[in-house]
Design a protein around this motif. Structure first.
Motif, PDB file in Angstrom:
ATOM      1  N   LYS A  34     -31.696 -33.439   9.161  1.00  0.00           N
ATOM      2  CA  LYS A  34     -31.014 -32.140   9.080  1.00  0.00           C
ATOM      3  C   LYS A  34     -31.351 -31.403   7.786  1.00  0.00           C
ATOM      4  O   LYS A  34     -31.730 -32.013   6.786  1.00  0.00           O
ATOM      5  CB  LYS A  34     -29.491 -32.325   9.140  1.00  0.00           C
ATOM      6  N   ILE A  35     -31.153 -30.086   7.848  1.00  0.00           N
ATOM      7  CA  ILE A  35     -31.317 -29.249   6.657  1.00  0.00           C
ATOM      8  C   ILE A  35     -29.953 -28.689   6.279  1.00  0.00           C
ATOM      9  O   ILE A  35     -29.257 -28.130   7.124  1.00  0.00           O
ATOM     10  CB  ILE A  35     -32.289 -28.077   6.911  1.00  0.00           C
ATOM     11  N   TYR A  36     -29.614 -28.849   5.005  1.00  0.00           N
ATOM     12  CA  TYR A  36     -28.331 -28.347   4.496  1.00  0.00           C
ATOM     13  C   TYR A  36     -28.578 -27.283   3.440  1.00  0.00           C
ATOM     14  O   TYR A  36     -29.438 -27.459   2.575  1.00  0.00           O
ATOM     15  CB  TYR A  36     -27.547 -29.468   3.811  1.00  0.00           C
ATOM     16  N   SER A  37     -27.785 -26.203   3.499  1.00  0.00           N
ATOM     17  CA  SER A  37     -27.820 -25.248   2.394  1.00  0.00           C
ATOM     18  C   SER A  37     -26.529 -25.382   1.602  1.00  0.00           C
ATOM     19  O   SER A  37     -25.477 -25.728   2.146  1.00  0.00           O
ATOM     20  CB  SER A  37     -27.972 -23.821   2.916  1.00  0.00           C
ATOM     21  N   LEU A  38     -26.660 -25.138   0.315  1.00  0.00           N
ATOM     22  CA  LEU A  38     -25.517 -25.288  -0.584  1.00  0.00           C
ATOM     23  C   LEU A  38     -25.359 -23.976  -1.345  1.00  0.00           C
ATOM     24  O   LEU A  38     -26.237 -23.573  -2.103  1.00  0.00           O
ATOM     25  CB  LEU A  38     -25.814 -26.447  -1.539  1.00  0.00           C
ATOM     26  N   MET A  39     -24.246 -23.315  -1.077  1.00  0.00           N
ATOM     27  CA  MET A  39     -23.960 -22.062  -1.787  1.00  0.00           C
ATOM     28  C   MET A  39     -22.794 -22.290  -2.735  1.00  0.00           C
ATOM     29  O   MET A  39     -22.244 -23.384  -2.803  1.00  0.00           O
ATOM     30  CB  MET A  39     -23.627 -20.951  -0.789  1.00  0.00           C
ATOM     31  N   PHE A 205     -31.001 -16.920   3.549  1.00  0.00           N
ATOM     32  CA  PHE A 205     -31.649 -18.235   3.591  1.00  0.00           C
ATOM     33  C   PHE A 205     -30.634 -19.344   3.868  1.00  0.00           C
ATOM     34  O   PHE A 205     -30.925 -20.297   4.580  1.00  0.00           O
ATOM     35  CB  PHE A 205     -32.390 -18.509   2.280  1.00  0.00           C
ATOM     36  N   ALA A 206     -29.435 -19.176   3.321  1.00  0.00           N
ATOM     37  CA  ALA A 206     -28.402 -20.198   3.546  1.00  0.00           C
ATOM     38  C   ALA A 206     -28.108 -20.329   5.039  1.00  0.00           C
ATOM     39  O   ALA A 206     -27.933 -21.437   5.563  1.00  0.00           O
ATOM     40  CB  ALA A 206     -27.129 -19.838   2.784  1.00  0.00           C
ATOM     41  N   ASN A 207     -28.098 -19.182   5.731  1.00  0.00           N
ATOM     42  CA  ASN A 207     -27.765 -19.184   7.159  1.00  0.00           C
ATOM     43  C   ASN A 207     -28.801 -19.893   8.024  1.00  0.00           C
ATOM     44  O   ASN A 207     -28.541 -20.202   9.182  1.00  0.00           O
ATOM     45  CB  ASN A 207     -27.621 -17.738   7.662  1.00  0.00           C
ATOM     46  N   MET A 208     -29.985 -20.122   7.483  1.00  0.00           N
ATOM     47  CA  MET A 208     -31.038 -20.755   8.269  1.00  0.00           C
ATOM     48  C   MET A 208     -30.866 -22.277   8.375  1.00  0.00           C
ATOM     49  O   MET A 208     -31.540 -22.930   9.161  1.00  0.00           O
ATOM     50  CB  MET A 208     -32.401 -20.436   7.650  1.00  0.00           C
ATOM     51  N   THR A 222     -17.598 -27.550   4.346  1.00  0.00           N
ATOM     52  CA  THR A 222     -18.547 -27.216   5.413  1.00  0.00           C
ATOM     53  C   THR A 222     -18.183 -25.851   5.985  1.00  0.00           C
ATOM     54  O   THR A 222     -17.061 -25.647   6.453  1.00  0.00           O
ATOM     55  CB  THR A 222     -18.489 -28.268   6.544  1.00  0.00           C
ATOM     56  N   ILE A 223     -19.124 -24.923   5.885  1.00  0.00           N
ATOM     57  CA  ILE A 223     -18.862 -23.577   6.396  1.00  0.00           C
ATOM     58  C   ILE A 223     -19.169 -23.523   7.888  1.00  0.00           C
ATOM     59  O   ILE A 223     -18.418 -23.010   8.677  1.00  0.00           O
ATOM     60  CB  ILE A 223     -19.716 -22.526   5.639  1.00  0.00           C
ATOM     61  N   ASN A 224     -20.320 -24.056   8.236  1.00  0.00           N
ATOM     62  CA  ASN A 224     -20.572 -24.288   9.658  1.00  0.00           C
ATOM     63  C   ASN A 224     -21.682 -25.301   9.809  1.00  0.00           C
ATOM     64  O   ASN A 224     -22.510 -25.476   8.927  1.00  0.00           O
ATOM     65  CB  ASN A 224     -20.877 -22.993  10.425  1.00  0.00           C
ATOM     66  N   ALA A 225     -21.644 -25.982  10.909  1.00  0.00           N
ATOM     67  CA  ALA A 225     -22.663 -26.986  11.186  1.00  0.00           C
ATOM     68  C   ALA A 225     -23.111 -26.810  12.619  1.00  0.00           C
ATOM     69  O   ALA A 225     -22.283 -26.719  13.514  1.00  0.00           O
ATOM     70  CB  ALA A 225     -22.088 -28.378  10.963  1.00  0.00           C
ATOM     71  N   ARG A 226     -24.428 -26.715  12.820  1.00  0.00           N
ATOM     72  CA  ARG A 226     -24.941 -26.553  14.191  1.00  0.00           C
ATOM     73  C   ARG A 226     -25.188 -27.897  14.827  1.00  0.00           C
ATOM     74  O   ARG A 226     -26.064 -28.059  15.630  1.00  0.00           O
ATOM     75  CB  ARG A 226     -26.249 -25.770  14.157  1.00  0.00           C
ATOM     76  N   PHE A 227     -24.492 -28.897  14.346  1.00  0.00           N
ATOM     77  CA  PHE A 227     -24.612 -30.217  14.962  1.00  0.00           C
ATOM     78  C   PHE A 227     -23.304 -30.933  14.733  1.00  0.00           C
ATOM     79  O   PHE A 227     -22.376 -30.370  14.176  1.00  0.00           O
ATOM     80  CB  PHE A 227     -25.787 -30.999  14.375  1.00  0.00           C
ATOM     81  N   LYS A 228     -23.211 -32.150  15.094  1.00  0.00           N
ATOM     82  CA  LYS A 228     -22.033 -33.023  14.981  1.00  0.00           C
ATOM     83  C   LYS A 228     -21.225 -32.996  16.249  1.00  0.00           C
ATOM     84  O   LYS A 228     -21.539 -32.353  17.208  1.00  0.00           O
ATOM     85  CB  LYS A 228     -21.134 -32.709  13.783  1.00  0.00           C
TER      86      LYS A 228
END
Ligand SMILES: Nc1ncnc2c1ncn2[C@@H]1O[C@H](COP(=O)(O)OP(=O)(O)OP(=O)(O)O)[C@@H](O)[C@H]1O
Ligand SMILES: [Mg+2]
Length: 228
Positions: A34-39, A205-208, A222-228
């Motif tokens: 997975k790819i995670y963005s950190l803001m 970029f964070a949204n990607m 966690t703001i949103n996760a497209r998995f789990k």
């Protein structure tokens, strides 16, 4: 186990004149593939967290587990080896050694794992080619553009085929178009065995990412996760 990095009650404080609690008992697991963005606002602890994940800095308290192995922060030599083998790191700037050419910067990172210099050079050339920078191989960092430097930094981060890529504002000093190019390279590094975590101030970029995280009050939300 698909958790490649786990944090258990990770805290980090800095003690200058007074104590600054930056990370406060973080519990979180990062999943392979997975790819995670950190803001998070400036000063919220993004770099502090990435420096702990890369074992460059040690937590004040808590346990870091990488590939099911608990990291002992006093075993610095061993941790340096784990880092060379498993982790590719990209910073915002000054990634490269100024007295070495692009090619040298990339292949020298491989010599931490092997003493086969010519093979390391060949491997470096292949990766630099993938970054489209063969014609810049013999340039010193001061002779590269910002985007070229970041692509060489990615090549260097990749040469040891790391399972983990940590990037701290990798496009922070680039214009939007160049930043997009660098991010598209970063996204193409995704594979089922690899974990990518990047800090950014750029919402686009964070949204990607597959999973968007935010540092809030010393913790990861966690703001949103497209998995789990
Ligand atoms: N070595 C240090 N000694 C003392 N305080 C530090 C140290 N390193 C970081 N800090 C403090 O810890 C806090 C978190 O810093 P950090 O660099 O992790 O923030 P950041 O989220 O990466 O910010 P930015 O978006 O500006 O890069 C800041 O308040 C900073 O002043
Ligand atoms: Mg930072």
């Amino acid at each position: 186990m698909n958790n490649l990095i786990s944090l258990k009650n990770i805290s980090k404080s800095f003690l200058n004149n007074k104590k600054i609690a930056v990370l406060k008992k973080i519990n979180y697991s990062f999943t392979r593939g997975k790819i995670y963005s950190l803001m998070g606002p400036s000063g919220s602890g993004k770099s502090t967290l990435l420096n702990i994940l890369s074992m460059i800095d040690k937590p004040t308290n808590g346990t870091l587990t990488i590939s099911n192995k608990v990291i002992n922060f006093s075993e610095t030599v061993n941790n340096d080896k784990i880092r060379s083998k498993k982790i590719g790191i990209i910073y915002q700037q000054n990634n490269l050694l100024s007295d070495f050419t692009a090619l040298e910067n990339v292949y020298l990172a491989n010599l931490a794992l092997t003493d086969k210099k010519y093979e390391a050079k060949d491997r470096a050339k292949i990766i630099i080619k993938k970054m489209g920078l063969t014609s810049r191989e013999d340039h010193y960092p001061s002779e590269l553009s910002g985007g070229e430097m970041q692509r060489i930094a990615i090549a260097r981060a990749l040469i040891n085929e790391p399972e983990i890529i940590l990037a701290d504002e990798p496009t922070g000093s680039l214009d939007q178009a160049t930043a997009k190019e660098v991010f598209s390279i970063l996204y193409n590094l995704k594979n089922k065995n690899r974990l990518i975590i990047y800090a950014t101030h750029n919402r686009f970029f964070a949204n990607m990412a597959d999973c968007k995280l935010e540092m809030i009050d010393g913790n990861i939300k966690t703001i949103n996760a497209r998995f789990k």
